[in-house]
Design a protein around this motif. Structure first.
Motif, PDB file in Angstrom:
ATOM      1  N   PHE A   1      37.095  68.408  43.589  1.00 43.70           N
ATOM      2  CA  PHE A   1      37.296  66.886  43.395  1.00 43.70           C
ATOM      3  C   PHE A   1      35.723  66.515  43.256  1.00 43.70           C
ATOM      4  CE2 PHE A   1      40.557  66.973  47.048  1.00 43.70           C
ATOM      5  CZ  PHE A   1      41.646  67.311  45.904  1.00 43.70           C
ATOM      6  N   PRO A   2      35.436  65.410  42.365  1.00 48.28           N
ATOM      7  CA  PRO A   2      34.314  64.958  42.546  1.00 48.28           C
ATOM      8  C   PRO A   2      33.991  64.011  43.713  1.00 48.28           C
ATOM      9  CG  PRO A   2      35.500  64.399  40.250  1.00 48.28           C
ATOM     10  CD  PRO A   2      36.356  65.021  41.271  1.00 48.28           C
ATOM     11  N   ALA A   3      32.571  64.115  44.123  1.00 47.44           N
ATOM     12  CA  ALA A   3      32.487  63.399  45.388  1.00 47.44           C
ATOM     13  C   ALA A   3      32.658  61.864  45.226  1.00 47.44           C
ATOM     14  CB  ALA A   3      30.872  63.708  45.829  1.00 47.44           C
TER      15      ALA A   3
ATOM     16  N   VAL B   1      37.180  58.970  46.862  1.00 49.31           N
ATOM     17  CA  VAL B   1      38.523  58.653  46.805  1.00 49.31           C
ATOM     18  C   VAL B   1      39.415  59.701  48.248  1.00 49.31           C
ATOM     19  CG1 VAL B   1      38.744  58.440  44.458  1.00 49.31           C
ATOM     20  CG2 VAL B   1      39.120  60.660  45.321  1.00 49.31           C
ATOM     21  N   LEU B   2      40.707  58.989  48.334  1.00 46.71           N
ATOM     22  CA  LEU B   2      41.242  59.270  49.585  1.00 46.71           C
ATOM     23  C   LEU B   2      41.641  60.905  49.433  1.00 46.71           C
ATOM     24  CD1 LEU B   2      43.986  56.775  49.987  1.00 46.71           C
ATOM     25  CD2 LEU B   2      41.847  57.239  51.442  1.00 46.71           C
TER      26      LEU B   2
ATOM     27  N   ALA C   1      41.064  66.127  52.379  1.00 44.88           N
ATOM     28  CA  ALA C   1      40.578  67.491  52.552  1.00 44.88           C
ATOM     29  C   ALA C   1      39.471  67.775  53.541  1.00 44.88           C
ATOM     30  CB  ALA C   1      39.889  67.981  51.162  1.00 44.88           C
ATOM     31  N   ILE C   2      38.594  67.001  53.932  1.00 50.02           N
ATOM     32  CA  ILE C   2      37.538  67.024  54.959  1.00 50.02           C
ATOM     33  C   ILE C   2      38.278  67.003  56.202  1.00 50.02           C
ATOM     34  CG2 ILE C   2      35.845  65.979  55.996  1.00 50.02           C
ATOM     35  CD1 ILE C   2      34.710  65.142  53.358  1.00 50.02           C
TER      36      ILE C   2
ATOM     37  N   LEU D   1      32.737  59.266  52.736  1.00 59.24           N
ATOM     38  CA  LEU D   1      32.680  60.755  52.906  1.00 59.24           C
ATOM     39  C   LEU D   1      31.800  61.165  54.110  1.00 59.24           C
ATOM     40  CD1 LEU D   1      32.011  63.000  49.825  1.00 59.24           C
ATOM     41  CD2 LEU D   1      31.142  63.470  52.121  1.00 59.24           C
ATOM     42  N   GLY D   2      30.655  60.590  54.242  1.00 57.49           N
ATOM     43  CA  GLY D   2      29.875  60.824  55.418  1.00 57.49           C
ATOM     44  C   GLY D   2      30.493  60.659  56.765  1.00 57.49           C
TER      45      GLY D   2
END
Length: 344
Positions: free
Chosen positions: A137-139, A186-187, A192-193, A219-220
Motif C-alpha cells: 500500500f502506498p502511504a 486510505v482506509l 492493516a495497522i 496514519l500516525g
C-alpha cells in the motif's frame, strides 16, 4: 528454539502472523523478503515522499507518486521467476535524455497510475500481475512533499534539498504536492495497522523514509492507537545530513517526539562490532559511524530493547541481516498476539 517460541506457536497454530511494515529505502525489501520466507502475512506501507533519482525525474515529467521504493518492494514480495524480476528491475543505459537510468518497473508503475487514475489501484493491479505474496500500500494516494525545519529555524522542502543542507533537523512534516488538502492514508492502510500483531518501522532513513509516513495525520494516529507491538529497527550506521552522531536512543526519541508520546514498544538494536576495515566509506559516504546503543537513553523512552548481532557484513558493506531481524520480529508478533488473546 527462539525466546518465547515454544509457548506461543501453539496459540497461533494455523494463523500467519500479521506484520505491517512502514518505511522506504533500500533496507525495507531485505526485511520484507525475509518475513516472506518465514510465511508472515505482510502489509508493506511505502513512503511516497521521495524526490530523487529515476523516481524524481518521472515525478517531474508525470504527475505521479514516485515509484522507486514501491518497485523494489514489489520485487521483494513477488513470486514470479527471477528472470522476469530482472526485466522489471532493468535500468536503461541508453544515452537518450529521457530513458537513461530509468528502471522499466518505474515506467510500468507510472503507466498504470495513469490507466487506473490513482497509485493505490495501480499498485494493487501490478501486485496481482507480479504475484505478490502480501499487500503493498502506498502511504498516500497522492504525491507528497517532505518539509523540514532545522535547528537554526530555517525551513526547506524536498528530500534532496533537505539532506543536502547537512544541518541538524528539528522536525519534518508532509504536504500534498498538488493541493492544499491535508495528506491522508486510505482506509486499507489504516486497517492493516490496526489489525496487525506487529507494526514495524524501518529500517531506513529516519527523517526521509520513516517519519514522512508517520506525519500523514490519520496514519500516525493509527500507529498511536493500534494494539499491535510497535517495533523500531534501528539503523546500523548514522547517515550524513540526517542523523550525524545520533545514538539509538536519539532515533527513538525523534520518532516519539513526532508522534507526541512514547509509542515505540520495542527497539531492535545491533550489538555486534562492525569491522570497519571491511567497510568502504569513500564509496558510501552517507554512512559515517556505527550507531551507539545508549541503553540509559532508550530506557527513558519506555521501550524494550533487544540487542543482538543483526548485521550482515560479509560483502564488505554493512546491511541488516534480514533473517535475523525477521526471526525476532516474528517472536515479538507471536507474543503480542498471545497477549491480545489473553486480554480478550
Amino acid at each position: 528454539m527462539a525466546y518465547g517460541e515454544s509457548r506461543i506457536v501453539r496459540v497461533i497454530k494455523g494463523r500467519r502472523p500479521k506484520i505491517a511494515v512502514i518505511g522506504g529505502g533500500t533496507g525495507l525489501p531485505v526485511i520484507l523478503n525475509a518475513l516472506k520466507e518465514q510465511n508472515a502475512e505482510i502489509t508493506a506501507i511505502v513512503t511516497v515522499a521521495d524526490d530523487g533519482g529515476s523516481s524524481g525525474v518521472i515525478r517531474d515529467y508525470i504527475n505521479v507518486v514516485p515509484p522507486g521504493d514501491i518497485r523494489n518492494v514489489i520485487v521483494s514480495l513477488s513470486d514470479i521467476p527471477k528472470q522476469e524480476k530482472d526485466i522489471f528491475q532493468y535500468r536503461f543505459n541508453s544515452k537518450d535524455s529521457f530513458f537513461a537510468g530509468h528502471a522499466i518497473g518505474n515506467l510500468i508503475i507510472a503507466a498504470l497510475d495513469e490507466m487506473k487514475g490513482n497509485i493505490f489501484d495501480a499498485v494493487q493491479s501490478l501486485s496481482k500481475m507480479m504475484k505478490v505474496d502480501g499487500h503493498i500500500f502506498p502511504a498516500s494516494n497522492e504525491p507528497l512533499t517532505l518539509n523540514a525545519e532545522f535547528m537554526d529555524g530555517t525551513i526547506e522542502s524536498g528530500e534532496t534539498e533537505i539532506t543536502s543542507k547537512n544541518k541538524q533537523i528539528k522536525r519534518v512534516w508532509v504536504t500534498d504536492s498538488d493541493s492544499d488538502a491535508e495528506p491522508k492514508a486510505v482506509l486499507p492502510v489504516l486497517a492493516a495497522i490496526m489489525q496487525a500483531d506487529a507494526v514495524v518501522l524501518g529500517p531506513g532513513s529516519l527523517f526521509t523514509s520513516i517519519l514522512p509516513n508517520l506525519m500523514i495525520s490519520n496514519l500516525g494516529e493509527a500507529v498511536r492507537k493500534t494494539k499491535a507491538e510497535v517495533i523500531y529497527i534501528c539503523n546500523i550506521m548514522t547517515q550524513r545530513g540526517e542523523t550525524d552522531n545520533f545514538t539509538a536512543a536519539d532515533h527513538v526519541r525523534v520518532i516519539n517526539n513526532h508522534l507526541g508520546g512514547h509509542y515505540i514498544d520495542t527497539a531492535l538494536v545491533n550489538g555486534a562490532k562492525i569491522d570497519m576495515d571491511k567497510f568502504h566509506p569513500e564509496d558510501y559516504d552517507e554512512y559515517l559511524v556505527p550507531v551507539r546503543s545508549d541503553f540509559e537513553g532508550l530506557r527513558k523512552q519506555d521501550c524494550r530493547v533487544i540487542t543482538d548481532d543483526f548485521i550482515d557484513q560479509r560483502s564488505g558493506l554493512v546491511f541488516h541481516d534480514g533473517r535475523k531481524v525477521a526471526k525476532e520480529i516474528l517472536n515479538i508478533a507471536f507474543e503480542a498476539y498471545a497477549r491480545r488473546r489473553q486480554e480478550g
